[in-house]
Each structure stands twice: as C-alpha cells, then as structure tokens.
Design a protein around this motif. Structure first.
Motif, PDB file in Angstrom:
ATOM      1  N   LEU A 245      48.336  42.259  48.478  1.00 21.56           N
ATOM      2  CA  LEU A 245      49.196  41.848  47.369  1.00 21.56           C
ATOM      3  C   LEU A 245      49.258  42.911  46.282  1.00 21.56           C
ATOM      4  CD1 LEU A 245      48.127  38.098  46.981  1.00 21.56           C
ATOM      5  CD2 LEU A 245      50.308  38.938  47.858  1.00 21.56           C
ATOM      6  N   GLN A 246      48.152  43.584  46.045  1.00 19.51           N
ATOM      7  CA  GLN A 246      48.116  44.599  44.997  1.00 19.51           C
ATOM      8  C   GLN A 246      49.032  45.774  45.290  1.00 19.51           C
ATOM      9  OE1 GLN A 246      43.863  45.246  44.912  1.00 19.51           O
ATOM     10  NE2 GLN A 246      43.595  43.987  43.086  1.00 19.51           N
ATOM     11  N   CYS A 247      49.356  45.975  46.552  1.00 17.02           N
ATOM     12  CA  CYS A 247      50.276  47.060  46.908  1.00 17.02           C
ATOM     13  C   CYS A 247      51.718  46.726  46.530  1.00 17.02           C
ATOM     14  CB  CYS A 247      50.205  47.341  48.410  1.00 17.02           C
ATOM     15  SG  CYS A 247      48.626  48.005  48.968  1.00 17.02           S
ATOM     16  N   CYS A 248      52.032  45.440  46.396  1.00 21.20           N
ATOM     17  CA  CYS A 248      53.408  45.010  46.146  1.00 21.20           C
ATOM     18  C   CYS A 248      53.635  44.434  44.754  1.00 21.20           C
ATOM     19  CB  CYS A 248      53.834  43.958  47.168  1.00 21.20           C
ATOM     20  SG  CYS A 248      53.793  44.528  48.880  1.00 21.20           S
ATOM     21  N   PHE A 249      52.568  43.880  44.152  1.00 18.14           N
ATOM     22  CA  PHE A 249      52.734  43.137  42.917  1.00 18.14           C
ATOM     23  C   PHE A 249      51.764  43.603  41.839  1.00 18.14           C
ATOM     24  CE2 PHE A 249      53.889  40.249  46.423  1.00 18.14           C
ATOM     25  CZ  PHE A 249      55.222  40.032  46.107  1.00 18.14           C
ATOM     26  N   TYR A 250      52.030  43.192  40.618  1.00 19.15           N
ATOM     27  CA  TYR A 250      51.187  43.537  39.480  1.00 19.15           C
ATOM     28  C   TYR A 250      49.988  42.588  39.413  1.00 19.15           C
ATOM     29  CZ  TYR A 250      55.171  46.410  38.229  1.00 19.15           C
ATOM     30  OH  TYR A 250      56.172  47.345  38.243  1.00 19.15           O
ATOM     31  N   PRO A 251      48.916  42.995  38.699  1.00 23.86           N
ATOM     32  CA  PRO A 251      47.666  42.220  38.718  1.00 23.86           C
ATOM     33  C   PRO A 251      47.815  40.764  38.320  1.00 23.86           C
ATOM     34  CG  PRO A 251      47.288  44.379  37.742  1.00 23.86           C
ATOM     35  CD  PRO A 251      48.770  44.255  37.939  1.00 23.86           C
ATOM     36  N   ASP A 252      48.659  40.457  37.328  1.00 22.13           N
ATOM     37  CA  ASP A 252      48.768  39.062  36.893  1.00 22.13           C
ATOM     38  C   ASP A 252      49.360  38.171  37.983  1.00 22.13           C
ATOM     39  OD1 ASP A 252      51.219  40.295  36.701  1.00 22.13           O
ATOM     40  OD2 ASP A 252      51.719  39.487  34.733  1.00 22.13           O
ATOM     41  N   ALA A 253      50.302  38.689  38.753  1.00 19.40           N
ATOM     42  CA  ALA A 253      50.881  37.909  39.849  1.00 19.40           C
ATOM     43  C   ALA A 253      49.861  37.698  40.971  1.00 19.40           C
ATOM     44  CB  ALA A 253      52.124  38.598  40.393  1.00 19.40           C
ATOM     45  N   VAL A 254      49.087  38.743  41.265  1.00 18.32           N
ATOM     46  CA  VAL A 254      48.059  38.632  42.305  1.00 18.32           C
ATOM     47  C   VAL A 254      47.032  37.573  41.908  1.00 18.32           C
ATOM     48  CG1 VAL A 254      46.217  39.849  43.542  1.00 18.32           C
ATOM     49  CG2 VAL A 254      48.374  41.035  43.016  1.00 18.32           C
TER      50      VAL A 254
END
Length: 450
Positions: free
Chosen positions: A379-388
């Motif tokens: 997930l961290q490869c596609c999204f920002y930390p708050d979304a993860v």
C-alpha cells in the motif's frame, strides 16, 4: 463487424477524497486505462488540489503540489486521456439541507418561490460564473436535483443553455425505460447534450472492500440498453465512477488497485457492446488473472496490472481474516467451553487446556501479522501514509486486536508469559514475562506456569 461504441467518450472517475494515489501510481495506471478503452478522466480533486491564499486551509496533509498537478495532466495527455476536472459545489456539500438556511427560508416564503426554483437559481449562478471566467468550458452537472423538476420550470430557468446533465444510476437493475423517458424530458426542455454515469466500484456499500464485478457489469449492460433505445446521439459519453468514499465523513470503500479488474471488464463491455467469453478471456489475460472472480484473487499468479499484489492481499484480508478469527473465538470447543468470556474476565483456565488454545492463537496471529506487514508495504508504494493507516486500522486491526486480547487473557490466566505483538516468535520475536500478580489474585485458583 461490430459498430462504433455506444459512448464516444468513456471517462474513468478518479476520486481523490479518499486514498488518493501517489503520482507515481497514476503514471502506471493511466496507460492501462487507455489500453482498456478509456479516452478521458473525471478527476475529482477535492482536498488534494493545491489551493492557495484564503483557500489554503482546504488542502489535505498530502495534497498534490502545483508541479504534481501539472505532471498528472501531462501523464493523462501522454495516454490520450482528456481531463475533466470535478469540483463539487452543489453536490455532496449543500443539497441535503436545501432551504433550511435563514436567508433561504425567507426567500422561500415569497411567492412563487419554491425549493426547485432555489436549486435552479443557485445552479444557474454557479454555471454563469464558470462561463464568465472560462467561455470555452461547458459545465456538467449531476442530474439528481433536476429529475423531479417539471419540464416547464426547467425550460423557463435558462439552465439548459448553460450546462449538460449527467444522468447517473449505479444499480444493476436500473429502469431502462424510465431513463429513456428522462432523456426525452431533458431534451424537450432544452438540454440537447446529455451524459451517463455508471459505476465500476464504490457503489455497493460504504465499507465495501472488494467490488462485485458481475453487479457492475450488469449496470453497464443496462446503460448500453439505454444508449440503444434513447434519442439518437443524445448521450455524449459515460462516466465510469469509482467512488473512494461516499463522503468525507464515511470510511474508505474499494481501493483503486482493487477495482481495476472491474474497471477493465466494464470498459471492455462498453467498447464492444457486451461482455462475451472472448472479451472476458482478453481482460483476464491483459491483467494476468486466472479469473475475474474476487474469490480467486488470492491465488498466486503474475498479475501484470499495477497494484495487482494489493488486490491479492486485500482479498485475503476481506475473505478470510475475520472468518478465521471468528472460527477460533466462536467455534473452537476449547475456547467456547473452557475459556469463555466469563473465564477470561476472571482469569480462570485449566492448566491442560492452555496447550489446546495457545499454539493456534500464536500461529494465526503470526500468519496474519506477516500478511499485514506485506500489505502495508504494498500500500505504501501506491498511497500516502494516512490512507495506509486508515485502511489497515479499518480492515485489519479489529480482528488482530481480538486475537491479541485473547492471547493476553490466556497468558494472564496461565500466569506465565505474554506475547509481544511487535515481536512475533514466528518472525524471530521474543517472549516477555508478565508483571507480578496483584495481591487480590492470591485467592484465585492455582494457575499454570508456562
């Protein structure tokens, strides 16, 4: 030979108000959108737009920079995707409470004013402002506030000369006949150019994690019927919506990478006028999937589309995590019979029962902890930390916490050692001794030392 597609424009909706993708991920999926049959994007900026000045406070923590917005537009152009920006004005922000403000109530008290006129007045003002600033732009509006207004009132409002309605319906059994009648009504009152809006995800439940592909395919099949039976050349195109959350206060629904198989199937069905077995095979081969069935997404395979590993991991969590924990807590006879909520509350357990519960809990927690770490990295490869963080806390943490609580209660009842969830023994972790017994525990039954 098949005729031209029923919809000249096929826009993929990218909803940025929840789990907005990193620009690097958009760079990977835009070419895929084009290859699947899209020729445009409906880009819902929301709080990811780099607002400045008095509007700067609207920016999300990880809002795109001006340079990143330009990069997104360039990436879209390179993939031959026309960008239609979506800025909600009279959509999810105002209409539920239309007419309830003090100024609106005073206005509605005057004859012949009514709620429909209030809505039309506002929409006309917004559209007029847009056209005064950008004469070459044609505003599009969601049609739900227009559907029930009379044909005469719509025609007299002057709005049909300013905007083009987007008729949206995300259901799998939408009423084709009613949609055709609505198109005819809109044309009769002056709206000559109309749009449709379907859904490839984000329309079957606020907390939905995996899109039901067959449901969305039926939705698009119905829209193909509307296009075939409606006024000739009235529909300019279709927006394939992919809502990321229902509104800013709701939870996340299906993530974009998880929705790509559904998007691929729906785009191809629009492009070919249906979804035959040959088209299905083509989509599966293009995405590197053995099947479009979400239950099969957990199987190992190449998954050549961007974010395919996220789909596999999310499918495992969504289909099996809660069920495996429920099976242990609610159907394991040693847990239900010898370590019930009563036993856990009073820290009571027969020494011999520990060996029938503890290893299974540790094994289950270890396996799901490892998968959660793998999913977090993906997930961290596609999204920002708050979304993860939000997705994992919403979908993984509740079940993991139930396991951790069970193991903690078991350890305390057994009186030996506790498990450190940050250092799983199966992943090279260590065990830590429990603190000394409180004085009030001395009168309890003797407890096994591990």
């Amino acid at each position: 030979m098949a005729g031209p597609p029923a919809f000249k424009m096929r826009l993929v909706h990218v909803d940025l108000k929840g789990a907005p993708p990193r620009v690097s991920y958009l760079a990977q999926v835009f070419p895929l959108f084009h290859a699947l049959g899209a020729n445009g994007l409906l880009l819902e900026y929301e709080d990811m737009f780099p607002y400045d000045g008095p509007l700067r406070l609207l920016r999300a923590t990880h809002a795109y920079s001006p340079a990143e917005v330009q990069e997104i537009l360039q990436l879209a152009a390179q993939s031959k995707l026309e960008v239609v920006p979506l800025v909600q004005t009279f959509g999810h922000m105002e209409v539920y409470y239309l007419g309830e403000g003090e100024a609106s109530r005073r206005w509605l008290q005057q004859e012949p004013n009514n709620r429909a006129a209030l809505c039309l007045t506002h929409m006309k003002a917004v559209a007029g402002l847009v056209l005064s600033r950008r004469p070459g732009v044609t505003p599009l509006v969601w049609d739900d506030m227009l559907r029930d207004i009379t044909q005469e009132q719509l025609a007299a409002s002057g709005l049909p000369q300013l905007v083009e309605p987007v008729l949206w319906d995300y259901s799998a059994d939408l009423d084709v006949h009613s949609k055709v009648l609505l198109m005819e009504k809109f044309q009769a009152c002056g709206f000559q150019r109309l749009w449709a809006a379907s859904a490839f995800k984000g329309a079957t439940g606020a907390s939905q994690a995996l899109p039901p592909v067959e449901y969305h395919l039926r939705n698009h099949a119905q829209w193909l019927q509307v296009a075939g039976h409606g006024p000739t050349d009235a529909l300019q195109g279709i927006v394939l919506t992919g809502w990321q959350r229902y509104d800013h206060f709701s939870v996340l629904c299906e993530l974009l990478p998880v929705g790509i198989p559904s998007l691929a199937a729906c785009l191809q069905s629009l492009l070919h006028g249906g979804f035959s077995d040959d088209i299905k095979t083509k989509v599966e081969n293009l995405l590197g999937l053995s099947s479009l069935d979400m239950a099969d997404a957990v199987s190992k395979g190449p998954r050549s589309f961007p974010g395919g590993s996220i789909l596999a991991l999310v499918a495992q969590v969504s289909l099996y995590l809660r069920g495996s924990v429920d099976a242990l807590l609610e159907r394991n006879r040693y847990v239900t019979g010898w370590f019930s909520p009563y036993h856990r509350r009073h820290k009571l357990i027969h020494p011999a029962v520990v060996q029938y519960i503890q290893p299974e809990v540790i094994s289950l927690l270890g396996r799901w902890s490892a998968l959660a770490r793998e999913l977090k990295a993906a997930l961290q490869c596609c999204f920002y930390p708050d979304a993860v963080e939000e997705w994992l806390e919403q979908n993984v943490a509740p079940s993991m916490q139930r396991l951790q609580a069970l193991l903690q209660d078991l350890s305390e009842a057994a009186g030996g050692a506790c498990w450190d969830p940050a250092q799983d023994p199966e992943a090279g972790g260590t065990w830590q001794p429990l603190p000394a017994e409180p004085p009030d525990a001395q009168d309890r039954c003797p407890r096994t030392q591990l």
